[in-house]
Design a protein around this motif. Structure first.
Motif, PDB file in Angstrom:
ATOM      1  N   LEU A   1      69.335  20.630  46.906  1.00  0.00           N
ATOM      2  CA  LEU A   1      69.961  20.777  46.753  1.00  0.00           C
ATOM      3  C   LEU A   1      72.028  21.485  47.602  1.00  0.00           C
ATOM      4  O   LEU A   1      72.930  20.515  47.411  1.00  0.00           O
ATOM      5  CB  LEU A   1      70.602  22.058  45.671  1.00  0.00           C
ATOM      6  CG  LEU A   1      72.125  22.286  44.375  1.00  0.00           C
ATOM      7  CD1 LEU A   1      72.428  21.356  43.774  1.00  0.00           C
ATOM      8  CD2 LEU A   1      72.000  23.590  43.780  1.00  0.00           C
TER       9      LEU A   1
ATOM     10  N   VAL B   1      69.883  17.265  39.865  1.00  0.00           N
ATOM     11  CA  VAL B   1      69.692  17.650  41.802  1.00  0.00           C
ATOM     12  C   VAL B   1      69.044  16.469  42.877  1.00  0.00           C
ATOM     13  O   VAL B   1      69.013  15.784  43.236  1.00  0.00           O
ATOM     14  CB  VAL B   1      68.566  19.186  42.016  1.00  0.00           C
ATOM     15  CG1 VAL B   1      68.430  19.181  43.012  1.00  0.00           C
ATOM     16  CG2 VAL B   1      69.570  20.663  41.384  1.00  0.00           C
TER      17      VAL B   1
ATOM     18  N   SER C   1      70.359  14.146  45.380  1.00  0.00           N
ATOM     19  CA  SER C   1      69.532  14.395  46.410  1.00  0.00           C
ATOM     20  C   SER C   1      69.851  12.654  47.299  1.00  0.00           C
ATOM     21  O   SER C   1      69.693  11.908  47.922  1.00  0.00           O
ATOM     22  CB  SER C   1      68.340  15.322  46.514  1.00  0.00           C
ATOM     23  OG  SER C   1      68.695  16.289  46.347  1.00  0.00           O
TER      24      SER C   1
END
Length: 92
Positions: free
Chosen positions: A48, A12, A16
């Motif tokens: 996310l 994640v 990002s």
């Protein structure tokens, strides 16, 4: 279980970071839906969902998605200007 959680967290974070960098370096003419600042806030607040939204709807992926300025860009692209110039040259 802790390793799986760590792996998910790292994925994640990586997604990002890639989305944020891509948002920052994308040309302004290729942005869709929101301005750049709104995309940055969305990516930072919802890592996310924001990253997935950026890759799905934030940037133009093909040339037909790019919003080009309407009308003539330069004088040679304007048919009225070219016609007036040709008429002026014929009158000389």
């Amino acid at each position: 279980m802790a390793r799986v959680n760590m792996l998910i967290f790292l994925v994640v974070v990586a997604l990002s970071v890639v989305a944020l960098i891509d948002c920052l370096v994308t040309d302004r003419t290729r942005l869709r839906s929101f301005p750049r600042a709104a995309w940055i806030v969305l990516i930072l607040l919802c890592p996310l969902a924001g990253a997935v939204a950026w890759f799905r709807a934030g940037r133009a992926t093909s040339s037909r998605d790019v919003h080009l300025p309407r009308g003539p860009i330069g004088p040679e692209d304007d048919p009225d200007f070219v016609r007036a110039l040709a008429d002026a040259l014929r009158e000389k």
